[in-house]
Enzyme design. Structure first.
Site, PDB file in Angstrom:
ATOM      1  CG  ASP A 199      -2.438  44.798  20.434  1.00  0.00           C
ATOM      2  OD1 ASP A 199      -2.972  43.798  20.959  1.00  0.00           O
ATOM      3  OD2 ASP A 199      -1.257  45.127  20.662  1.00  0.00           O
ATOM      4  CG  ASP A 250       0.613  41.173  20.422  1.00  0.00           C
ATOM      5  OD1 ASP A 250      -0.083  42.205  20.542  1.00  0.00           O
ATOM      6  OD2 ASP A 250       1.666  40.993  21.045  1.00  0.00           O
ATOM      7  CB  SER A 299       2.475  44.563  19.026  1.00  0.00           C
ATOM      8  OG  SER A 299       1.544  45.006  19.967  1.00  0.00           O
ATOM      9  CG  ASP A 317       0.287  42.698  23.883  1.00  0.00           C
ATOM     10  OD1 ASP A 317      -0.370  43.454  23.138  1.00  0.00           O
ATOM     11  OD2 ASP A 317       1.531  42.763  23.987  1.00  0.00           O
TER      12      ASP A 317
END
Length: 457
Positions: free
Chosen positions: A245, A247, A103, A249
């Site tokens: 960010d 990833d 992440s 999400d």
């Protein structure tokens, strides 16, 4: 039973150091394949996607080996946002999905998290079951041979599928023509998908963080550095900036004046708009204990309410499913629109906000006035180990004194990070100077007793 590997968002750590080793990755693959292989009358498939970290290749191959060794096939989609993996898993009717990502963490870290066939993250019980299989010997002897061994296939059109899915979440009667948007993809998983979606909907897009090299993910870019898009918005005269960010999400915004608009404010904007349209289920928003009290006040005035959960988007989703709610999220920019996707999705969140801007004709600075945030201070202390702070008398006394000083006009929240060796101290109140001093006082006492530096001396 306490989990040994899984934190609040999967397994995470420095790549190639326990628990993020190839050995553990292969065992996670074997255990997950066993759990998701519900019957032996058909071929089973697990989707694997990743962000742009160099270590993703190493971990991906270990996971593939583990899954295939249990007789389950693998569908490789390459770099794709975490919510994209959730979507692909569900739409391709795979048995599970795996995301290789840490992440917002720096590139040397990596992580592994799972989605079930319906695109939702695994409950604690299933993660504990996976750990039990890893640390036991129940599946050690299960070794399919010959044509029963799994195969790996590469899915080349995953990005295209996800782009179409995202665009379909945007109202058909609207477009983004006339909007100039600064977009920072954090040199992460959305570097191809996000610009394509916004451009195909008609926006003029200024892109940042779209040249990943394996080691520059989240490096001075993305949602942790809103000042980067703030500067670019002013330079280009853009209508807003958005930063994903690693990833993708989560998403953080800045308005046309370069001022940050966080997840709480976006949830206020979207929930009030959905209430006006009669689309907010039970007139209820789900957020975590980290959300600002100003969000509760704003929703209450508008005729709605906020339900709070523990920190972590998975707990928000669990509460949403339990209570039949369709909007939830975190101050950090994780937002879940269950009418569109099963997990936090930075691009879905952005498109819902952009639709409100286009439909109302209001700039983000005006929409952001939907709530007034109370002053909030967050201080992190790096700790040597996770001890119960209540058993240390001086810490307990300091915390109690702060709570008494704030009384009903504020609150103290102290919790351990689920992904890093940090103790987070959050104070909220009417007087920013007061809560800053109280927070630092608590942090100093905790650092003296539990801090990593203290233990090294």
């Amino acid at each position: 039973m306490k989990k040994k590997l899984f934190g609040t968002d999967g397994v995470r750590g420095v790549a190639n150091i326990y628990p993020m080793t190839t050995e553990i990755a292969m065992q996670l693959g074997r255990a997950a394949a066993y759990i998701f292989k519900k019957d032996n009358h058909r071929r089973h498939r697990i989707v694997i996607g990743k962000d742009t970290r160099l270590s993703g290749y190493m971990i991906e191959n270990a996971l593939v080996a583990g899954i295939c060794s249990m007789g389950v096939d693998v569908l490789l989609v390459g770099p794709l946002p975490t919510p994209g993996i959730a979507f692909i898993t569900s739409s391709m009717r795979a048995d599970a999905g795996v995301v290789i990502s840490a992440s917002h963490n720096p590139y040397q870290d990596n992580g592994i998290k799972f989605f079930s066939a319906d695109g939702f993250k695994l409950p604690d019980e299933t993660e504990l079951e996976i750990e039990k299989l890893i640390f036991g010997n129940e599946i050690d002897s299960l070794r399919p041979v010959a044509d029963e061994v799994g195969k790996a296939f590469r899915i080349d059109d995953a990005c295209g599928r996800y782009i179409v899915f995202l665009k379909n979440s945007f109202p058909q009667n609207l477009d983004l023509n006339g909007l100039k948007i600064v977009l920072d993809c954090a040199n992460g998983a959305a570097y191809k998908v996000a610009p394509a979606v916004l451009e195909e909907l008609g926006a003029d897009v200024i892109t940042l963080g779209v040249k990943p090299n394996g080691s520059n993910i989240n490096a001075g870019c993305g949602s942790l550095y809103p000042e980067v898009i703030a500067k670019a918005v002013k330079e280009h005269g853009a209508h807003l900036g958005m930063a994903l960010d690693g990833d993708a999400d989560r998403v953080i915004f800045v308005d046309e004046q370069g001022r940050e608009v966080d997840g709480d404010q976006i949830m206020a904007i979207c929930s009030m708009d959905m209430m006006k349209q009669g689309k907010l289920a039970n007139n209820t928003l789900v957020s975590t204990v980290m959300s600002n009290m100003g969000l509760d006040i704003a929703l209450r005035k508008a005729g709605g309410r906020v339900v709070k959960t523990a920190v972590g988007d998975r707990y928000v989703v669990e509460e949403m499913r339990r209570g039949g709610y369709n909007l939830g999220g975190e101050q950090s920019g994780h937002m879940i629109f269950l009418d569109h996707n099963t997990t936090g999705d930075g691009m879905i969140s952005a498109l819902q906000l952009l639709a409100i801007m286009q439909r109302t004709g209001k700039p983000l600075s005006e929409l952001a006035q939907s709530m007034t945030a109370l002053p909030q201070v967050l201080v992190n202390v790096r700790v040597a180990s996770r001890q119960d702070i209540n058993i240390v008398p001086e810490i307990a006394r300091t915390v109690k004194a702060a709570e008494e000083a704030l009384a009903d006009a504020g609150r103290v929240l102290i919790r351990y990070s689920g992904t890093e060796p940090l103790l987070r101290i959050m104070l909220e109140g009417q007087d920013e100077k007061q809560i800053t001093e109280l927070a630092q006082g608590i942090a100093d006492v905790i650092d003296r007793h539990l801090g990593a530096r203290t233990k090294e001396q």
